[in-house]
Each structure stands twice: as structure tokens, then as C-alpha cells.
Write a protein that holds these residues in place. Structure first.
Motif, PDB file in Angstrom:
ATOM      1  N   ASP A  43       1.060  -1.381  -0.040  1.00 17.29           N
ATOM      2  CA  ASP A  43       0.066   0.657  -0.083  1.00 17.29           C
ATOM      3  C   ASP A  43       0.764   1.314   0.086  1.00 17.29           C
ATOM      4  OD1 ASP A  43      -2.578  -1.691   0.240  1.00 17.29           O
ATOM      5  OD2 ASP A  43      -2.928  -1.236   1.660  1.00 17.29           O
ATOM      6  N   LEU A  44       1.657   1.170   0.673  1.00 20.37           N
ATOM      7  CA  LEU A  44       3.017   2.224   0.568  1.00 20.37           C
ATOM      8  C   LEU A  44       3.386   2.722  -0.258  1.00 20.37           C
ATOM      9  CD1 LEU A  44       4.550   2.737   4.269  1.00 20.37           C
ATOM     10  CD2 LEU A  44       2.264   3.976   3.710  1.00 20.37           C
ATOM     11  N   VAL A  45       4.127   2.019  -0.780  1.00 23.13           N
ATOM     12  CA  VAL A  45       4.392   1.842  -2.816  1.00 23.13           C
ATOM     13  C   VAL A  45       3.560   2.440  -3.416  1.00 23.13           C
ATOM     14  CG1 VAL A  45       5.550   0.486  -4.054  1.00 23.13           C
ATOM     15  CG2 VAL A  45       6.205  -0.452  -1.750  1.00 23.13           C
ATOM     16  N   GLU A  46       2.534   1.940  -3.378  1.00 23.10           N
ATOM     17  CA  GLU A  46       1.791   1.895  -4.541  1.00 23.10           C
ATOM     18  C   GLU A  46       1.210   3.495  -4.148  1.00 23.10           C
ATOM     19  OE1 GLU A  46      -1.449  -0.750  -4.641  1.00 23.10           O
ATOM     20  OE2 GLU A  46      -0.322  -2.295  -5.797  1.00 23.10           O
ATOM     21  N   GLU A  47       0.720   3.748  -3.260  1.00 28.22           N
ATOM     22  CA  GLU A  47       0.234   5.521  -2.974  1.00 28.22           C
ATOM     23  C   GLU A  47       1.695   5.941  -2.778  1.00 28.22           C
ATOM     24  OE1 GLU A  47       0.155   7.621   1.128  1.00 28.22           O
ATOM     25  OE2 GLU A  47      -1.058   6.187   1.353  1.00 28.22           O
ATOM     26  N   SER A  48       3.064   5.905  -2.511  1.00 22.92           N
ATOM     27  CA  SER A  48       4.651   7.340  -3.555  1.00 22.92           C
ATOM     28  C   SER A  48       3.759   6.833  -5.039  1.00 22.92           C
ATOM     29  CB  SER A  48       4.770   6.356  -2.266  1.00 22.92           C
ATOM     30  OG  SER A  48       5.460   4.882  -2.847  1.00 22.92           O
ATOM     31  N   GLU A  49       3.959   5.586  -5.208  1.00 25.09           N
ATOM     32  CA  GLU A  49       3.686   6.300  -6.876  1.00 25.09           C
ATOM     33  C   GLU A  49       3.059   6.662  -7.290  1.00 25.09           C
ATOM     34  OE1 GLU A  49       6.483   2.046  -8.191  1.00 25.09           O
ATOM     35  OE2 GLU A  49       4.243   1.905  -7.909  1.00 25.09           O
ATOM     36  N   LEU A  51       1.211  -0.777   8.477  1.00 26.09           N
ATOM     37  CA  LEU A  51       2.778  -0.423   7.541  1.00 26.09           C
ATOM     38  C   LEU A  51       2.040   1.211   7.343  1.00 26.09           C
ATOM     39  CD1 LEU A  51       5.893  -0.283   7.354  1.00 26.09           C
ATOM     40  CD2 LEU A  51       6.033  -0.730   5.353  1.00 26.09           C
ATOM     41  N   VAL A  52       2.160   1.954   8.288  1.00 25.27           N
ATOM     42  CA  VAL A  52       1.675   3.456   7.483  1.00 25.27           C
ATOM     43  C   VAL A  52       3.066   4.190   7.188  1.00 25.27           C
ATOM     44  CG1 VAL A  52      -0.610   3.122   8.980  1.00 25.27           C
ATOM     45  CG2 VAL A  52       1.458   4.184   9.873  1.00 25.27           C
ATOM     46  N   ALA A  53       4.357   4.252   7.987  1.00 28.21           N
ATOM     47  CA  ALA A  53       5.425   5.051   7.669  1.00 28.21           C
ATOM     48  C   ALA A  53       6.437   4.557   7.195  1.00 28.21           C
ATOM     49  CB  ALA A  53       5.405   6.206   8.828  1.00 28.21           C
ATOM     50  N   ILE A  54       7.479   4.624   6.955  1.00 24.84           N
ATOM     51  CA  ILE A  54       8.837   4.026   6.908  1.00 24.84           C
ATOM     52  C   ILE A  54      10.076   5.335   7.100  1.00 24.84           C
ATOM     53  CG2 ILE A  54       8.768   3.328   4.540  1.00 24.84           C
ATOM     54  CD1 ILE A  54       9.482   0.593   5.151  1.00 24.84           C
ATOM     55  N   GLY A  55      11.269   4.878   6.854  1.00 24.34           N
ATOM     56  CA  GLY A  55      12.294   5.194   6.766  1.00 24.34           C
ATOM     57  C   GLY A  55      13.487   4.675   7.559  1.00 24.34           C
ATOM     58  N   GLY A  56      14.843   5.247   6.497  1.00 24.86           N
ATOM     59  CA  GLY A  56      15.712   3.580   7.206  1.00 24.86           C
ATOM     60  C   GLY A  56      17.217   5.057   7.109  1.00 24.86           C
ATOM     61  N   LEU A  92      19.741   9.151   6.011  1.00 22.40           N
ATOM     62  CA  LEU A  92      18.347   9.721   5.874  1.00 22.40           C
ATOM     63  C   LEU A  92      17.766   8.482   4.754  1.00 22.40           C
ATOM     64  CD1 LEU A  92      17.003  11.517   7.825  1.00 22.40           C
ATOM     65  CD2 LEU A  92      17.603  10.297   8.681  1.00 22.40           C
ATOM     66  N   ARG A  93      17.343   7.731   4.444  1.00 21.41           N
ATOM     67  CA  ARG A  93      16.389   6.907   3.429  1.00 21.41           C
ATOM     68  C   ARG A  93      15.486   6.478   3.392  1.00 21.41           C
ATOM     69  NH1 ARG A  93      21.016   5.352   0.295  1.00 21.41           N
ATOM     70  NH2 ARG A  93      20.157   5.058  -1.470  1.00 21.41           N
ATOM     71  N   ARG A  94      14.806   6.714   2.090  1.00 16.54           N
ATOM     72  CA  ARG A  94      13.282   6.316   2.303  1.00 16.54           C
ATOM     73  C   ARG A  94      12.403   6.652   3.422  1.00 16.54           C
ATOM     74  NH1 ARG A  94      16.247   6.220  -2.471  1.00 16.54           N
ATOM     75  NH2 ARG A  94      17.305   3.834  -3.051  1.00 16.54           N
ATOM     76  N   LEU A  95      12.317   7.702   3.856  1.00 19.93           N
ATOM     77  CA  LEU A  95      11.159   8.029   4.716  1.00 19.93           C
ATOM     78  C   LEU A  95       9.698   8.579   4.081  1.00 19.93           C
ATOM     79  CD1 LEU A  95      11.281   8.821   7.640  1.00 19.93           C
ATOM     80  CD2 LEU A  95      11.288  11.096   6.640  1.00 19.93           C
ATOM     81  N   TYR A  96       8.404   7.491   3.842  1.00 18.02           N
ATOM     82  CA  TYR A  96       7.493   8.269   3.756  1.00 18.02           C
ATOM     83  C   TYR A  96       6.347   7.869   5.035  1.00 18.02           C
ATOM     84  CZ  TYR A  96       4.200   7.926   0.275  1.00 18.02           C
ATOM     85  OH  TYR A  96       2.781   8.615   0.273  1.00 18.02           O
ATOM     86  N   ILE A  97       5.645   8.638   4.975  1.00 17.88           N
ATOM     87  CA  ILE A  97       4.615   8.999   5.669  1.00 17.88           C
ATOM     88  C   ILE A  97       2.841   8.442   4.562  1.00 17.88           C
ATOM     89  CG2 ILE A  97       3.501  10.235   7.444  1.00 17.88           C
ATOM     90  CD1 ILE A  97       6.487   9.746   7.782  1.00 17.88           C
ATOM     91  N   ALA A  98       2.322   8.027   5.452  1.00 20.52           N
ATOM     92  CA  ALA A  98       0.750   7.933   4.622  1.00 20.52           C
ATOM     93  C   ALA A  98      -0.017   8.697   4.406  1.00 20.52           C
ATOM     94  CB  ALA A  98       0.179   6.225   4.863  1.00 20.52           C
TER      95      ALA A  98
END
Length: 155
Positions: A18-24, A62-67, A82-88
Motif C-alpha cells: 500500500d505504501l509503495v502504491e501510494e508513493s508511486e 505499515l503506515v510509515a517507513i524510513g531508514g 536518511l533513506r526512503r522516509l515516507y508517511i502515508a
């Protein structure tokens, strides 16, 4: 209901669809790269000092991710990226991004002397500045930087 921030030890065991699709749909490809690079082994956030965190809602979604990675673009020691920080979108403006960023910063202390990030998003620029990062760093692959406390080994 409270959200839970926890380390993702194996991204293949987490449903990030869901996060990947939303970000795209928002025009961002970096979460797709996160999944692809994790799958091909080129970035698993498993080197010394690296970590990948997820924020999960009370239902385990999963509603947010970051590394955090060792900065692959720097020749200096002690630089974390910081890598790939994304919040739904559904949970933005609720403080989740700030809490996730703070968890990453807390983890980075004692591992790195500074953190860097690159973004071309105006909202991300405002977010990083609001969280203590300086902008306009003057480096080709860096838009924002945060100097951390000295390494624990240097104290």
C-alpha cells in the motif's frame, strides 16, 4: 490509538504494498527502489550503524517507513544518510513523521557524527528544517544536514 515504531529486520516479512502504491501515485519512486534494492540485496540496511524502521497502526498495517544508511556518496567517515522516509497521506500531520525521524536520529547518535538527506520536495524541505536540519548545504547529493553529538567513542 497509538502507532508503534519498530525496527524492520526483514522487509520481505512486511507488507509495504500500500505504501509503495501510494508513493508511486504521488510521483515518488523511492519506495519501489527500497523494495527492489532489498530484494536484490544491494541495500538491506544491515551494515554497521544502519537501520530500517516502520510505523505500524494498531491493526499492524505499515503506515510509515524510513531508514538510515552509511552515506554511499561521502568519502568522510561518520556520515549517515536518511533513506526512503515516507508517511502515508492518511496519517500525515499527526506527528508520526517527526517521531519516526527522532527514532532514526536517536539510533544514529553514537554511530554517526552527522546525518544528511537529499530531497526535492518543498514539504520535505520544511519538515527537515523544522526538525533541526540545515538546508542549502552546498554538496551535490545533499540538501539538508544535521550535526549530531560527538561519537560516544570520542567522549
Amino acid at each position: 490509538m497509538p502507532m508503534e515504531i519498530r525496527e524492520i529486520e526483514d522487509l520481505r516479512e512486511v507488507d509495504a504494498t500500500d505504501l509503495v502504491e501510494e508513493s508511486e501515485m504521488e510521483g515518488y519512486r523511492f519506495l519501489r527502489r527500497l523494495v527492489d534494492q532489498y530484494e536484490d540485496g544491494s541495500n538491506r540496511f544491515d551494515r554497521q550503524g544502519e537501520v530500517l524502521y516502520g510505523v505500524f497502526d494498531p491493526h499492524g498495517k505499515l503506515v510509515a517507513i524510513g531508514g538510515l544508511n552509511r552515506d554511499p556518496y561521502s568519502t568522510k567517515e561518520g556520515i549517515g544518510r536518511l533513506r526512503r522516509l515516507y508517511i502515508a497521506a492518511a496519517v500525515r500531520r499527526e506527528g508520526i513523521g517527526t517521531k519516526l525521524l527522532q527514532a532514526i536520529i536517536d539510533y544514529a547518535k553514537g554511530q554517526f557524527s552527522e546525518l544528511v538527506v537529499r530531497t526535492d520536495s518543498a514539504s520535505a524541505d520544511a519538515f527537515y528544517r523544522a526538525n533541526g536540519f540545515s538546508g542549502d548545504v552546498g554538496l551535490p547529493d545533499v540538501t539538508h544536514r544535521l550535526v549530531l553529538e560527538q561519537h560516544a567513542a570520542n567522549k
